[in-house]
Design a protein around this motif. Structure first.
Motif, short mmCIF file in Angstrom:
data_model
loop_
_atom_site.label_atom_id
_atom_site.label_comp_id
_atom_site.label_asym_id
_atom_site.label_seq_id
_atom_site.Cartn_x
_atom_site.Cartn_y
_atom_site.Cartn_z
N LYS A 8 0.83 -1.19 0.06
CA LYS A 8 -0.06 -0.04 -0.04
C LYS A 8 0.77 1.40 -0.20
N ILE A 9 1.94 1.29 0.35
CA ILE A 9 2.85 2.35 0.77
C ILE A 9 4.14 2.45 -0.32
N ALA A 10 4.69 1.56 -0.48
CA ALA A 10 5.99 1.73 -1.40
C ALA A 10 6.13 0.78 -2.48
N SER A 11 6.30 1.12 -3.74
CA SER A 11 6.13 0.21 -4.83
C SER A 11 7.59 0.37 -5.33
N THR A 12 8.12 1.18 -4.99
CA THR A 12 9.83 0.98 -5.53
C THR A 12 10.77 1.03 -4.23
N VAL A 13 11.83 0.24 -4.51
CA VAL A 13 13.10 0.51 -3.58
C VAL A 13 14.29 0.70 -4.63
N THR A 14 15.10 1.69 -4.13
CA THR A 14 16.42 2.07 -4.79
C THR A 14 17.52 1.88 -3.93
N LEU A 15 18.44 1.10 -4.41
CA LEU A 15 19.78 0.99 -3.75
C LEU A 15 20.89 2.02 -4.18
N VAL A 16 21.17 2.90 -3.45
CA VAL A 16 22.08 3.94 -4.01
C VAL A 16 23.40 3.88 -2.98
N THR A 17 24.50 4.43 -3.74
CA THR A 17 25.85 4.78 -2.84
C THR A 17 25.67 6.17 -2.29
N GLY A 18 25.73 6.34 -0.91
CA GLY A 18 26.00 7.72 -0.32
C GLY A 18 27.41 8.01 -0.33
N HIS A 19 28.15 7.38 -0.78
CA HIS A 19 29.59 7.70 -0.96
C HIS A 19 29.83 8.98 -1.78
N GLU A 20 29.03 9.35 -2.89
CA GLU A 20 29.43 10.45 -3.55
C GLU A 20 29.07 11.77 -3.04
N ASP A 21 29.73 12.45 -3.00
CA ASP A 21 29.18 14.18 -2.78
C ASP A 21 27.93 14.35 -3.40
N ILE A 44 10.95 9.20 -3.82
CA ILE A 44 10.16 9.12 -2.61
C ILE A 44 8.99 9.87 -2.27
N ALA A 45 8.87 10.78 -3.11
CA ALA A 45 7.68 11.73 -2.84
C ALA A 45 6.28 10.74 -3.14
N LYS A 46 6.55 9.70 -3.95
CA LYS A 46 5.33 8.79 -4.46
C LYS A 46 5.33 7.63 -3.66
N GLY A 47 5.94 7.67 -2.41
CA GLY A 47 6.05 6.67 -1.30
C GLY A 47 7.31 5.65 -1.34
N SER A 93 15.87 19.95 -0.60
CA SER A 93 16.18 20.90 -1.68
C SER A 93 15.37 20.56 -2.94
N HIS A 94 15.19 19.32 -3.02
CA HIS A 94 14.47 18.86 -4.39
C HIS A 94 13.11 18.68 -3.91
N GLY A 95 12.42 19.25 -2.84
CA GLY A 95 11.15 19.55 -2.65
C GLY A 95 10.66 18.55 -1.48
N LEU A 96 11.48 17.55 -0.90
CA LEU A 96 10.83 16.85 0.07
C LEU A 96 10.77 17.57 1.33
N ALA A 97 9.36 17.08 2.16
CA ALA A 97 9.28 17.89 3.31
C ALA A 97 10.29 17.39 4.43
N ALA A 98 10.38 18.22 5.27
CA ALA A 98 11.35 17.99 6.31
C ALA A 98 11.00 16.81 7.21
N ILE A 143 20.96 4.20 5.52
CA ILE A 143 20.04 5.30 5.57
C ILE A 143 18.98 4.86 4.72
N LEU A 144 17.66 4.69 5.38
CA LEU A 144 16.76 4.47 4.64
C LEU A 144 15.82 5.72 4.75
N VAL A 145 15.20 6.09 3.44
CA VAL A 145 14.49 7.20 3.40
C VAL A 145 13.17 6.92 2.76
N GLY A 146 12.07 7.25 3.22
CA GLY A 146 10.69 6.96 2.68
C GLY A 146 9.68 6.58 3.54
N GLN A 147 8.60 6.53 3.23
CA GLN A 147 7.29 6.37 4.23
C GLN A 147 7.35 5.19 5.04
N VAL A 148 8.14 3.88 4.37
CA VAL A 148 8.02 2.77 5.14
C VAL A 148 8.94 2.73 6.39
#
Ligand code: SAH
Length: 519
Positions: free
Chosen positions: A144-157, A174-177, A198-203, A243-248
């Motif tokens: 019901k909440i999250a239809s995608t999961v993206t694995l990302v390196t946080g190593h890059e600036d 993330i804005a879409k859940g 800065s790309h529009g996600l709420a605090a 670090i996990l970001v998203g509604q889940v």
């Protein structure tokens, strides 16, 4: 797995095995089989050290990671080691944390090996970005909440123009859940949170951090983009963490927190019995969530000479009763019988008494014998009292096979009641050579919550082995298996924080669960 059968004619080769995120149980079955037949294991910092217990004793272990003062080997050096070892005809296991390809340079290593004429394969594994959240109660997708999961390196600036990570798209997902799992990102947490906002996600967009996921040291916090940095500082969470970001991240459903709700989760427990005996106790505590450190204080060694013991075992039919007072005694007797080509039938007609449930269990397991007597309380005095009360011991011949350090109570009480006692030492206990580095470090860093004593000698030996550092025990709580051990502890000046009401391992585990669980 017989590598020769699977790969006839293949000499040296490399298998890139994904070790999983930390819990040694999370390697795959295929990975474990390869590991067990390795000639050489090349491993780095995040692969679970406990997995190395599965390798053959004569396998060569090569550590290539960064830890303590060690410098990590460069990728070129690692590649060289793999090629050289494989070309010398060895089965080389390259063990890598999580999934070997996921932010792990596994594919580069495989390509390099192929280029240099080395046969190599890779096995997939459980990755931290999915496994660590699961153990923190967070599913990375949700119908019901999250239809995608993206694995990302946080190593890059993320503020650099040339970053390969498209933060705008991530913010959109993330804005879409959707869920985003950042690896290697703790050092850049503040930038990641800022750029996403800065790309529009709420605090108040939910976020979570899971450190040392799937291990007994796992810690996690649930937070949001606005306050993640402050919360992480407060909680002292550092790498390795996801670090996990998203509604889940905000899901908190009963039942999903099974991992951290285990009764001994978060407790570091030292076990002091012999290495041979430690595993069953350790795995029970581990199953209940404890971080178990093995600190064997005793070594079990054979008697100086087997001749006398062999002779009484051979003539066991001359006795009415055979009395065994520990698992070690049963194991030693089974081994001697096997040596003399005798099986359980040799003991037919002799009554057998076991001092407690563990001894009885090992009689059943190892010799398929069910003892005639197990006292209700597992101490020598109860065994003597019940033998005397239930069986006519006067004039009876009794063979007692025991440890060198056993208390004299049992033979004395039986002799007073008129039994003819023959005693032999079937194993000796020796003070261990020293405490392991892991044990000393954990004690010095005050990371140990509980020290467990499972016999008087474990308490005495622990104090001996600590020597001038004996006071380190003051920073731990102390658990005793029963009244005899407690008495010794008191004599040694050690306070008893909990004593098992049933003097055996299950009793001690139950006592620990009982004191630890929040009332
Ligand atoms: N190949 C690995 C990832 C290697 S990159 C895998 O598939 O899991 C290293 C990063 O993985 C760490 O910086 C951390 O972000 C993450 N990581 C690895 N083990 C972890 C664990 N037990 N708990 C949380 N994060 C972990």
């Amino acid at each position: 797995m017989n590598d020769e059968l699977l790969n006839p004619g293949q000499k040296g080769r490399v298998v890139l095995v994904s070790a999983g995120p930390g819990d040694p149980g999370l390697i795959t079955a295929a990975g474990l089989e390869y590991l067990a037949s390795a000639d050489v294991v090349v491993y780095d910092a995040l692969s679970s050290p406990k997995l190395l217990a599965h390798v053959q004793l004569d396998a060569e272990l090569i550590y290539v990671g960064k830890r303590g003062g060690n410098h990590a080997k460069t990728q070129d050096e690692i590649n060289d080691i793999l090629v050289q070892k494989a070309k010398s005809g060895k089965l080389v296991i390259r063990l890598k944390g999580g999934d070997a390809y996921l932010f792990g340079r596994g594919a580069e290593e495989l390509a390099y090996l192929a280029k240099h004429g080395v046969d190599a394969i890779a096995l997939p594994g459980v990755t931290a970005g999915v496994a660590a959240p699961m153990m923190a109660g967070i599913p990375v997708t949700h119908r019901k909440i999250a239809s995608t999961v993206t694995l990302v390196t946080g190593h890059e600036d993320p503020t650099k123009d040339e970053t390969a990570v498209d933060y705008q798209s991530l913010a959109g997902l993330i804005a879409k859940g959707g869920t985003v799992c950042f690896y290697m990102g703790v050092g850049r947490l503040s930038l990641i949170c800022d750029v996403l906002q800065s790309h529009g996600l709420a605090a108040d967009t939910p976020a979570a951090l899971v450190q040392w996921g799937t291990t007994p040291q796992q810690r996690h916090i649930v937070t949001n983009l606005g306050k993640a940095v402050t919360d992480v500082e407060k909680a002292g969470i550092s790498s390795p963490a996801i670090i996990l970001v998203g509604q889940v991240a905000a899901i908190s459903e009963p039942g999903l927190d099974f991992f951290t709700r285990r009764p001994l989760f978060g407790q570091t427990i030292l076990i002091t019995r012999t290495r041979q005996q430690a595993s069953a106790f350790g795995s029970q505590l581990g199953y209940l969530g404890a971080d178990v450190i093995e600190a064997p204080t005793i070594d079990i060694v054979p008697p100086d000479d087997w001749a006398d013991v062999d002779a009484v075992i051979k003539d066991v039919k001359n006795y009415d009763w055979l009395i065994l007072t520990s698992r070690n005694g049963v194991t030693a007797m089974r081994d001697r019988m096997a040596e003399m080509k005798l099986d359980a039938r040799h003991l037919a007609g002799v009554k057998i008494a076991a001092i407690g449930s563990a001894t009885a269990e090992s009689l059943e397991d190892e010799l398929k014998i069910i003892p005639d007597l197990v006292p209700t309380k597992f101490v020598a005095e109860s065994l003597a009292a019940e033998l005397i009360a239930k069986h006519d011991v006067a004039g009876k011949k009794m063979l007692l096979l025991r440890a060198d350090i056993a208390r004299p109570a049992l033979p004395e009480l039986l002799a007073e009641a008129g039994a003819q006692i023959t005693e032999h030492v079937i194993y000796q206990t020796k003070l261990a050579d020293g405490l392991t580095d892991e044990t000393l470090l954990a004690l010095r860093e005050k990371r140990v919550d509980w020290v467990t004593f499972t016999s008087s000698s474990t308490a005495r030996n622990m104090v001996d082995l600590l020597g001038s550092e004996k006071d380190l025990l003051k920073d731990c709580k102390l658990a005793s298996i029963g009244p005899i051990t407690s008495k010794t502890m008191t004599d040694l000046g050690l306070p008893i924080d909990v004593e098992a009401s049933q003097s055996d391992i299950p009793g001690l585990v139950a006592a620990l669960v009982d004191v630890v669980k929040p009332k």
